[in-house]
Design an enzyme around this catalytic site. Structure first.
Site, PDB file in Angstrom:
ATOM      1  N   GLU A 138      -2.241   9.049 -11.217  1.00 45.99           N
ATOM      2  CA  GLU A 138      -1.677   7.895 -11.913  1.00 45.99           C
ATOM      3  C   GLU A 138      -1.611   8.156 -13.419  1.00 45.99           C
ATOM      4  OE1 GLU A 138      -4.225   4.567 -10.712  1.00 45.99           O
ATOM      5  OE2 GLU A 138      -4.759   5.714  -8.927  1.00 45.99           O
TER       6      GLU A 138
ATOM      7  N   ASP B 295     -12.610   9.072  -7.415  1.00 44.08           N
ATOM      8  CA  ASP B 295     -12.026   7.961  -8.178  1.00 44.08           C
ATOM      9  C   ASP B 295     -12.381   8.203  -9.646  1.00 44.08           C
ATOM     10  OD1 ASP B 295     -10.957   5.606  -9.026  1.00 44.08           O
ATOM     11  OD2 ASP B 295     -12.184   4.298  -7.772  1.00 44.08           O
TER      12      ASP B 295
ATOM     13  N   HIS C 157       0.837   3.753 -10.712  1.00 37.93           N
ATOM     14  CA  HIS C 157      -0.238   4.118  -9.770  1.00 37.93           C
ATOM     15  C   HIS C 157       0.367   4.836  -8.559  1.00 37.93           C
ATOM     16  CE1 HIS C 157      -3.408   3.472  -6.827  1.00 37.93           C
ATOM     17  NE2 HIS C 157      -4.076   2.597  -7.543  1.00 37.93           N
TER      18      HIS C 157
ATOM     19  N   ARG D  57       0.836  -1.213   0.000  1.00 39.64           N
ATOM     20  CA  ARG D  57       0.000   0.000   0.000  1.00 39.64           C
ATOM     21  C   ARG D  57       0.866   1.258   0.000  1.00 39.64           C
ATOM     22  NH1 ARG D  57      -4.344   0.334  -2.116  1.00 39.64           N
ATOM     23  NH2 ARG D  57      -5.169  -1.423  -0.910  1.00 39.64           N
TER      24      ARG D  57
ATOM     25  N   ARG E  17       2.269  -6.235 -10.319  1.00 40.97           N
ATOM     26  CA  ARG E  17       2.676  -5.667  -9.024  1.00 40.97           C
ATOM     27  C   ARG E  17       2.885  -6.721  -7.939  1.00 40.97           C
ATOM     28  NH1 ARG E  17      -2.659  -2.644  -6.456  1.00 40.97           N
ATOM     29  NH2 ARG E  17      -4.202  -4.223  -6.978  1.00 40.97           N
TER      30      ARG E  17
HETATM   31  C1  BG6 Z   1      -7.267   3.195  -8.235  1.00 43.04           C
HETATM   32  C2  BG6 Z   1      -8.650   2.811  -8.658  1.00 43.04           C
HETATM   33  O1  BG6 Z   1      -6.452   3.297  -9.363  1.00 43.04           O
HETATM   34  O2  BG6 Z   1      -6.735   2.196  -7.365  1.00 43.04           O
HETATM   35  C3  BG6 Z   1      -9.519   2.614  -7.432  1.00 43.04           C
HETATM   36  O3  BG6 Z   1      -9.187   3.792  -9.534  1.00 43.04           O
HETATM   37  C4  BG6 Z   1      -8.884   1.602  -6.479  1.00 43.04           C
HETATM   38  O4  BG6 Z   1     -10.808   2.188  -7.830  1.00 43.04           O
HETATM   39  C5  BG6 Z   1      -7.466   2.043  -6.174  1.00 43.04           C
HETATM   40  O5  BG6 Z   1      -9.652   1.513  -5.301  1.00 43.04           O
HETATM   41  C6  BG6 Z   1      -6.701   1.100  -5.257  1.00 43.04           C
HETATM   42  O6  BG6 Z   1      -6.667  -0.171  -5.779  1.00 43.04           O
HETATM   43  P1  BG6 Z   1      -6.016  -1.361  -4.980  1.00 43.04           P
HETATM   44  O7  BG6 Z   1      -6.306  -2.591  -5.794  1.00 43.04           O
HETATM   45  O8  BG6 Z   1      -4.547  -1.089  -4.883  1.00 43.04           O
HETATM   46  O9  BG6 Z   1      -6.664  -1.390  -3.618  1.00 43.04           O
END
Ligand code: BG6
Length: 301
Positions: A273, A213, A169, A73, A99
């Site tokens: 992103e 989002d 991202h 995260r 990833r």
């Molecule tokens: C973003 C998406 O790019 O990533 C969201 O638009 C999503 O919808 C977020 O919640 C996080 O994704 P993840 O899979 O890392 O929890």
């Protein structure tokens, strides 16, 4: 493995590989221009702080955990070869598998101005081929300095064309989500993913007062995150990317996610992103390559 990595790719006093308690290998970069960490699983840049900044520019959740096969995260997850949910297979992982699988280092080196360069290649396996049965190479080339540059290179080595969705991202460190703005997307169309999916048009700069989002489409613009609290702006420039995703989970979703850094880690991050998503997915013809490049820099206000 760590000993071999250091022997082959380590740079004395600048690039060092260590093993995390999860058993995953992490590259630590510290040079005259800045510092960064990167997990080899996922080629996942976890942190970056240029020397000119008192706080990191790339955010990592204080609850981030490294674990085999799991995404981290924060940092800059590589979403590939699809973005979001897979179009037809609900069992395939969101944002693709890049990833969460191993990558190997293929090159390291020093830049002429003191930057550090690191190149990695995704390691294909039976598991990745089950989800993506195409012959290709996926490389990430990172240059760490006062600016951060990442190049995500998809090379189609097979005889059939294929289509990819992708994103770098990146989670940026901000002072407070309710005190930042994002400019560069004025007048752009976007798919609003909160409460369904509808196509809207951006009026003026973006400010935040709830879950956001959005997939902005058909945009090549540089975005600027203006942060009054940390007294800096973060410039997000890109090429080979037609979509920009802007995401903040806000409090309810962050609490459900459980790894955003309690109690208010969500306030201190914002994802901008650089992507090719939805109608901007990219066809990579047989024998050709496609490159998505981002360049980030922080400027004091
Ligand atoms: C973003 C998406 O790019 O990533 C969201 O638009 C999503 O919808 C977020 O919640 C996080 O994704 P993840 O899979 O890392 O929890």
């Amino acid at each position: 493995m760590i000993r071999e990595l250091n022997a082959q790719f380590g740079i004395e006093g600048e690039l060092d590989f260590v093993e995390d308690e999860s058993g995953l290998a992490v590259a630590k970069i510290d040079n005259a221009q800045g510092s960064a960490t990167l997990c080899l699983q996922g080629a996942h840049l976890m942190s970056w702080q240029p020397r000119s900044q008192k706080t990191p520019v790339v955010w990592l959740s204080r609850d981030a955990k490294l674990a085999v096969g799991k995404s981290i995260r924060g940092g800059a997850p590589v979403c590939w070869p699809w973005f979001g949910a897979h179009a037809t297979e609900s069992a395939f992982p969101g944002h693709g598998f890049a990833r969460t699988v191993p990558w190997r280092v293929i090159e390291s080196g020093k830049g002429i101005d003191g930057e550090t360069r690191l190149a990695l290649r995704l390691v294909a396996s039976d598991k990745t081929r089950e989800q993506w049965p195409h012959a290709c190479n996926l490389d990430l080339v990172i240059t760490i300095g006062e600016t951060l540059r990442m190049e995500l290179i998809t090379e189609n080595t097979g005889s059939d064309d294929f289509v990819i969705g992708e994103a770098l991202h990146t989670y940026f460190q901000i002072g407070d989500i309710s005190e930042v703005s994002v400019s560069g997307l004025e007048g752009c169309e976007y798919w609003d993913k909160v409460g369904g999916s509808s196509l809207r048009k951006q009026n003026g700069e973006i400010r935040f007062s709830g879950e956001t989002d959005r997939v902005y489409i058909n945009t090549v613009s540089e975005c600027v995150i203006r942060d009054e609290k940390l007294m800096r702006s973060i410039h997000v420039a890109k090429s080979g990317s037609l979509s920009t995703v802007v995401w903040t989970p806000w409090i309810d979703k962050a609490n459900k996610m459980g790894d955003m850094g309690q109690p208010d880690g969500w306030r201190e991050m914002l994802c901008v992103e650089s992507a090719n998503a939805l109608e901007n997915q990219v066809k990579v013809a047989s024998g050709t390559r496609h490159t998505l490049i981002v360049e980030y820099r922080a400027v004091s206000l």
